[in-house]
Write an enzyme that holds these catalytic residues in place. Structure first.
Site, PDB file in Angstrom:
ATOM      1  CG  ASP A 117      -0.197  -0.114   2.528  1.00 13.13           C
ATOM      2  OD1 ASP A 117       0.781  -0.874   2.606  1.00 13.13           O
ATOM      3  OD2 ASP A 117      -0.600   0.553   3.506  1.00 13.13           O
ATOM      4  CG  ASP A 118       0.301   4.086   2.124  1.00 16.26           C
ATOM      5  OD1 ASP A 118      -0.830   4.418   1.748  1.00 16.26           O
ATOM      6  OD2 ASP A 118       0.560   3.757   3.292  1.00 16.26           O
ATOM      7  CD1 TRP A 215      -6.587  -1.428   7.837  1.00  8.26           C
ATOM      8  CD2 TRP A 215      -4.638  -2.393   7.307  1.00  8.26           C
ATOM      9  NE1 TRP A 215      -5.584  -0.522   8.114  1.00  8.26           N
ATOM     10  CE2 TRP A 215      -4.383  -1.091   7.808  1.00  8.26           C
ATOM     11  CE3 TRP A 215      -3.562  -3.179   6.909  1.00  8.26           C
ATOM     12  CZ2 TRP A 215      -3.087  -0.573   7.900  1.00  8.26           C
ATOM     13  CZ3 TRP A 215      -2.275  -2.664   7.008  1.00  8.26           C
ATOM     14  CH2 TRP A 215      -2.038  -1.384   7.503  1.00  8.26           C
ATOM     15  CG  ASP A 216     -12.813  -2.022  10.759  1.00 12.41           C
ATOM     16  OD1 ASP A 216     -12.936  -0.854  10.340  1.00 12.41           O
ATOM     17  OD2 ASP A 216     -13.727  -2.635  11.345  1.00 12.41           O
ATOM     18  CG  ASP A 222      -3.782   7.902  10.031  1.00 18.07           C
ATOM     19  OD1 ASP A 222      -4.955   7.915   9.601  1.00 18.07           O
ATOM     20  OD2 ASP A 222      -2.935   7.062   9.663  1.00 18.07           O
TER      21      ASP A 222
END
Length: 355
Positions: A117-118, A215-216, A222
């Site tokens: 991710d990212d 992944w909740d 943030d």
């Protein structure tokens, strides 16, 4: 039926202390939280600087936390984000990756997350390249379980806008190529899903060829917008029936380690009670357990300000009253509220680009 529950420390910004992590594990293990994935975005040795070995002091601290997890009967894991490794998976990269895996293996980790991710993802061969990397890691890691996070881990089009248009059939190709023993993460119909439905999760399972490892992204808070709010309320929109459609349910906790335990406890209650679950009553029980009756009452009375209004709406006068109210308590959760009011947990857009 309650699925496997766990904590994912996967947020941007100010990380937990080692003591806060160990306290969270000990507090939530009795409620059924059986795994902890250490993956704070600020830990560059797992992300943009993943090729660099951990300093001895950090490795020692990680080993101490791994032992705290074992003592509590909780699976210890690490989320490794080998930044843009799929752009050049050559011999040098493999040597660096092998060295990092050896360091992580020395901790006695049970779970290893491989997170894509990212990162930029608009590559036609993205799925097969990531399959190759995950299988290479699985052959060399001592972890009992490998959990991969796709580059496109949600239906949310925001990922396509930020990281490039996802390749056609990306999720299907990833699921078809990966060994069935490898887990695949999913955050739902949105990055921060308001709710999950069994129908949606069943559709994703068909695409992945396995049940999603959830992944909740609640109660995480943030980012420039969410860090202005405390996420304290009980879980909703997670019907107990969805347990049959997932392999596990991990929650990405908020920046406030103690306050995060309140919603965490309500998720366990929602699975346990099923159709009998009542979210306000669950919040009150969890708040009293974490905070004690008086501080729990103070938090409930100010929820509209702390969670809904947030720092951009709270006036200077209201802020002073809140500081006086919570300053009267000698409790780590009260100190978290005070630090949040002072802006200690604020996250800017630049941190999302550099961590």
């Amino acid at each position: 039926m309650t699925p496997e529950l766990g904590i994912i420390e996967g947020f941007f910004g100010r990380p937990y202390t080692w003591e806060e992590r160990a306290d969270m594990v000990r507090a939530l293990a009795p409620a059924g939280y059986g795994f902890y994935l250490y993956a704070p975005k600020i830990d560059g040795h797992l992300r943009r600087r993943w090729r660099e070995p951990y300093p001895d002091a950090t490795l020692e601290a990680l080993a101490g936390f791994a032992q705290a997890c074992r003592d509590a009967g909780v699976r210890f894991g690490v989320g490794l984000s080998p930044y843009e490794l799929f752009l050049n998976f050559d011999d040098a990269a493999k040597a660096d990756l092998a060295a990092k895996l050896a360091q992580l293996d020395s901790l006695g980790l049970v779970d290893l997350g491989v997170f894509f991710d990212d990162m930029k993802g608009a590559l036609p061969e993205l799925a097969p390249r990531q399959v190759e990397i995950v299988h290479w890691i699985a052959e060399r890691s001592a972890a009992d379980r490998i959990i991969a996070c796709p580059s496109y881990y949600t239906d949310d089009p925001v990922l396509d806008r930020v990281f490039g248009q996802r390749p056609a059939n990306y999720l299907e190709d990833l699921g078809a190529g990966l060994d069935p023993a490898i887990e695949l993460m999913w955050t739902g119909e949105e990055v921060c899903a308001r709710e999950f439905s069994p129908g949606h999760l069943a559709r994703v399972a068909e695409q992945m060829r396995r049940k999603p490892f959830l992944w909740d992204n609640y109660p995480v808070n943030d980012g420039p917008r969410m860090s202005r709010h405390l996420h304290l309320r009980a879980f909703t929109g997670r019907p107990a029936a969805m347990s049959a459609e997932i392999s596990a349910h991990g929650i990405n906790t908020a920046s406030q380690a103690v306050l995060s335990r309140i919603p965490a406890l309500t998720l366990a209650e929602s699975y346990r009670d099923g159709d009998r679950y009542q979210y306000v009553a669950a919040f009150r029980r969890a708040a009293r357990e974490v905070l004690g009756p008086d501080l729990a009452d103070a938090v409930e009375r100010t929820l509209l300000l702390l969670e809904d209004a947030g720092l951009d709406v709270i006036t200077a006068e209201q802020s002073e009253r809140l500081k006086a109210r919570f300053g009267a308590f000698d409790h780590p959760a009260a100190r978290e509220v005070l630090a949040w009011l002072d802006g200690a947990f604020a996250i800017g857009a630049e941190e999302l680009q550099t961590q």
